[in-house]
Every structure is written in C-alpha cells, then in structure tokens.
Design a protein around this motif. Sequence first.
Motif, PDB file in Angstrom:
ATOM      1  N   GLU A   1       0.813  -1.218   0.000  1.00  0.00           N
ATOM      2  CA  GLU A   1       0.000   0.000   0.000  1.00  0.00           C
ATOM      3  C   GLU A   1       0.847   1.270   0.000  1.00  0.00           C
ATOM      4  N   ARG A   2       2.058   1.192  -0.513  1.00  0.00           N
ATOM      5  CA  ARG A   2       2.907   2.380  -0.550  1.00  0.00           C
ATOM      6  C   ARG A   2       2.259   3.484  -1.388  1.00  0.00           C
ATOM      7  N   ILE A   3       2.448   4.706  -0.942  1.00  0.00           N
ATOM      8  CA  ILE A   3       1.911   5.855  -1.661  1.00  0.00           C
ATOM      9  C   ILE A   3       2.801   6.158  -2.867  1.00  0.00           C
ATOM     10  N   ALA A   4       2.168   6.280  -4.032  1.00  0.00           N
ATOM     11  CA  ALA A   4       2.887   6.604  -5.264  1.00  0.00           C
ATOM     12  C   ALA A   4       2.670   8.070  -5.616  1.00  0.00           C
ATOM     13  N   GLU A   5       3.661   8.652  -6.263  1.00  0.00           N
ATOM     14  CA  GLU A   5       3.551  10.026  -6.753  1.00  0.00           C
ATOM     15  C   GLU A   5       3.199   9.983  -8.239  1.00  0.00           C
ATOM     16  N   TRP A   6       1.997  10.475  -8.549  1.00  0.00           N
ATOM     17  CA  TRP A   6       1.477  10.442  -9.913  1.00  0.00           C
ATOM     18  C   TRP A   6       1.693  11.796 -10.582  1.00  0.00           C
ATOM     19  N   SER A   7       2.338  11.780 -11.736  1.00  0.00           N
ATOM     20  CA  SER A   7       2.435  12.978 -12.565  1.00  0.00           C
ATOM     21  C   SER A   7       1.805  12.665 -13.917  1.00  0.00           C
ATOM     22  N   ASP A   8       1.752  13.627 -14.798  1.00  0.00           N
ATOM     23  CA  ASP A   8       1.153  13.379 -16.117  1.00  0.00           C
ATOM     24  C   ASP A   8       1.986  12.416 -16.947  1.00  0.00           C
ATOM     25  N   SER A   9       3.283  12.326 -16.665  1.00  0.00           N
ATOM     26  CA  SER A   9       4.162  11.499 -17.498  1.00  0.00           C
ATOM     27  C   SER A   9       4.521  10.151 -16.869  1.00  0.00           C
ATOM     28  N   ASP A  10       4.606  10.097 -15.539  1.00  0.00           N
ATOM     29  CA  ASP A  10       5.035   8.839 -14.926  1.00  0.00           C
ATOM     30  C   ASP A  10       4.444   8.669 -13.533  1.00  0.00           C
ATOM     31  N   VAL A  11       4.720   7.482 -12.962  1.00  0.00           N
ATOM     32  CA  VAL A  11       4.323   7.137 -11.599  1.00  0.00           C
ATOM     33  C   VAL A  11       5.593   6.727 -10.867  1.00  0.00           C
ATOM     34  N   TYR A  12       5.824   7.323  -9.715  1.00  0.00           N
ATOM     35  CA  TYR A  12       7.058   7.044  -8.966  1.00  0.00           C
ATOM     36  C   TYR A  12       6.703   6.527  -7.580  1.00  0.00           C
ATOM     37  N   VAL A  13       7.326   5.402  -7.204  1.00  0.00           N
ATOM     38  CA  VAL A  13       7.103   4.800  -5.888  1.00  0.00           C
ATOM     39  C   VAL A  13       8.452   4.706  -5.180  1.00  0.00           C
ATOM     40  N   SER A  14       8.575   5.402  -4.062  1.00  0.00           N
ATOM     41  CA  SER A  14       9.794   5.316  -3.250  1.00  0.00           C
ATOM     42  C   SER A  14       9.686   4.096  -2.341  1.00  0.00           C
ATOM     43  N   MET A  15      10.751   3.282  -2.306  1.00  0.00           N
ATOM     44  CA  MET A  15      10.738   2.046  -1.524  1.00  0.00           C
ATOM     45  C   MET A  15      11.991   1.961  -0.652  1.00  0.00           C
ATOM     46  N   PRO A  16      12.153   2.893   0.286  1.00  0.00           N
ATOM     47  CA  PRO A  16      13.362   2.863   1.139  1.00  0.00           C
ATOM     48  C   PRO A  16      13.398   1.607   1.997  1.00  0.00           C
ATOM     49  N   ARG A  17      14.601   1.163   2.321  1.00  0.00           N
ATOM     50  CA  ARG A  17      14.783  -0.056   3.088  1.00  0.00           C
ATOM     51  C   ARG A  17      16.018   0.083   3.972  1.00  0.00           C
ATOM     52  N   ALA A  18      16.072  -0.714   5.024  1.00  0.00           N
ATOM     53  CA  ALA A  18      17.244  -0.702   5.897  1.00  0.00           C
ATOM     54  C   ALA A  18      18.474  -1.164   5.112  1.00  0.00           C
ATOM     55  N   GLY A  19      19.549  -0.418   5.214  1.00  0.00           N
ATOM     56  CA  GLY A  19      20.787  -0.793   4.538  1.00  0.00           C
ATOM     57  C   GLY A  19      20.817  -0.474   3.064  1.00  0.00           C
ATOM     58  N   GLY A  20      19.867   0.296   2.590  1.00  0.00           N
ATOM     59  CA  GLY A  20      19.860   0.606   1.172  1.00  0.00           C
ATOM     60  C   GLY A  20      18.671   1.455   0.773  1.00  0.00           C
ATOM     61  N   ASP A  21      18.352   1.416  -0.503  1.00  0.00           N
ATOM     62  CA  ASP A  21      17.241   2.206  -1.020  1.00  0.00           C
ATOM     63  C   ASP A  21      16.693   1.494  -2.256  1.00  0.00           C
ATOM     64  N   ALA A  22      15.503   1.898  -2.653  1.00  0.00           N
ATOM     65  CA  ALA A  22      14.902   1.330  -3.856  1.00  0.00           C
ATOM     66  C   ALA A  22      13.802   2.254  -4.350  1.00  0.00           C
ATOM     67  N   TRP A  23      13.525   2.189  -5.637  1.00  0.00           N
ATOM     68  CA  TRP A  23      12.420   2.958  -6.211  1.00  0.00           C
ATOM     69  C   TRP A  23      11.882   2.247  -7.447  1.00  0.00           C
ATOM     70  N   LEU A  24      10.640   2.581  -7.755  1.00  0.00           N
ATOM     71  CA  LEU A  24       9.944   1.997  -8.899  1.00  0.00           C
ATOM     72  C   LEU A  24       9.358   3.144  -9.716  1.00  0.00           C
ATOM     73  N   SER A  25       9.560   3.099 -11.025  1.00  0.00           N
ATOM     74  CA  SER A  25       9.048   4.148 -11.898  1.00  0.00           C
ATOM     75  C   SER A  25       8.296   3.517 -13.065  1.00  0.00           C
ATOM     76  N   ILE A  26       7.143   4.104 -13.393  1.00  0.00           N
ATOM     77  CA  ILE A  26       6.324   3.604 -14.502  1.00  0.00           C
ATOM     78  C   ILE A  26       6.059   4.745 -15.470  1.00  0.00           C
ATOM     79  N   ASP A  27       6.448   4.558 -16.711  1.00  0.00           N
ATOM     80  CA  ASP A  27       6.145   5.534 -17.757  1.00  0.00           C
ATOM     81  C   ASP A  27       4.686   5.350 -18.171  1.00  0.00           C
TER      82      ASP A  27
END
Length: 208
Positions: free
Chosen positions: A98-124
């Motif tokens: 249920e992570r909150i995604a940031e929606w723009s007109d061009s893409d969708v961005y989901v930040s997925m921070p984690r212990a010991g690192g980082d991660a993100w998901l982007s959808i065109d």
Amino acid sequence: MTQPVDPKRRSYWLKTLHEWHWISSAVCLIGILLFSITGITLNHSSQIEARPVVVSTKAQLPPALIAEIAHVAGDTKAPLPESLRTWIESSMDLPVGERIAEWSDSDVYVSMPRAGGDAWLSIDRASGEVEYERTDRGWISWLNDLHKGRNTGAAWNWFIDVLAIACVVFSVTGFFLLQLHARQRPLTWPLVGLGFVVMLLIVILFVH
C-alpha cells in the motif's frame, strides 16, 4: 544519629533489586551488545568504506494496465491500483503493498526505502515501461539503520522501545544496588561521579 538498617528489610531489597537487575540484563543483553557495536560503526561511518551494489530491473506493462492507469489524474499521491500491484508482485517479484505513489502526467514514482539501502519503482504512463532500481549498501549500513530505526518497520521500533525500558530498569536497579553496597565499596560514588563529570566536561568543552 544514623539509625541502624533493618537486616531483614535490607535483605528484602537486595533480593528484589538483584532479581529485577538480572531479569532486565538478560532481556537487553543481546540488544545492548548490538547497539554498542553499531554505536562504534556509526561513530566511524565516514572511515568505513561502503561499496553500494545497484540492481536494475525493467519490464513492460500489458496494454490493459496502461489504459487503466491513464485514467488516474496527475499531480496526486495515491497507492497503485490493486490490479497493477498484483501484476508487479507476480511479474517482477516486488512486494509494493500500500505504498503511496507520486502520480504525474508522465510517470508514476514509488519510493521504496529499506534498511541498509534504497529502492524505487518508476512507470512511464505513455509507454508502460516499468523500471525498478535497488541499492544495497552492505551489512554495516544495514546494522547502522537498525540502530537508528531507519526504514525498519513498526515491529522493530516497538522492540527498540521495549529494549530502552529494559535498559532503564537495568540502570535504575544497578544504581540502587550500588547504594546498598556503597558502605563496603568506598570508590562507588567517586567512580559514578567521575563518569558524570567526564561526560559533562566533554560536552561543554568539545561538543559545538
């Protein structure tokens, strides 16, 4: 004139304090060891070289899902639709939840921070291209994040609170045990005072 201490009362408090002292020490022993070690690694984090490992994955959304996300307005923050989450979890093995995604007109961005690192998901949103990137900074960074409670989840944060309470019980019972044994150990209070004075002087003189 100082009244003599009742031996029975003293024996009762000694027994009670020792019991709470060893129980609290047993509960927080491993936690104190972990936080002591990670305290050293955090204090010298700039001197400990980390070599991040970056893993990237790409995928392509099916046309039906591209059409579905096209109806979501841009400039909003909302979770991904359930059908899209299901596809990502099954096709890319990524538990988005249920992570909150940031929606723009061009893409969708989901930040997925984690212990010991980082991660993100982007959808065109136009092409349906999905890109996922994960950065792993190693075990020391992971342990340091456990120490700070950074991106570790509610369960670990509750554990830190319980550990902190156990440490308080351990310290307070230790203080009263020192008080009960102070007559037989003359250096008790000078050593306690020394520990406080050294800490205070370092804060006053060297912490800016």
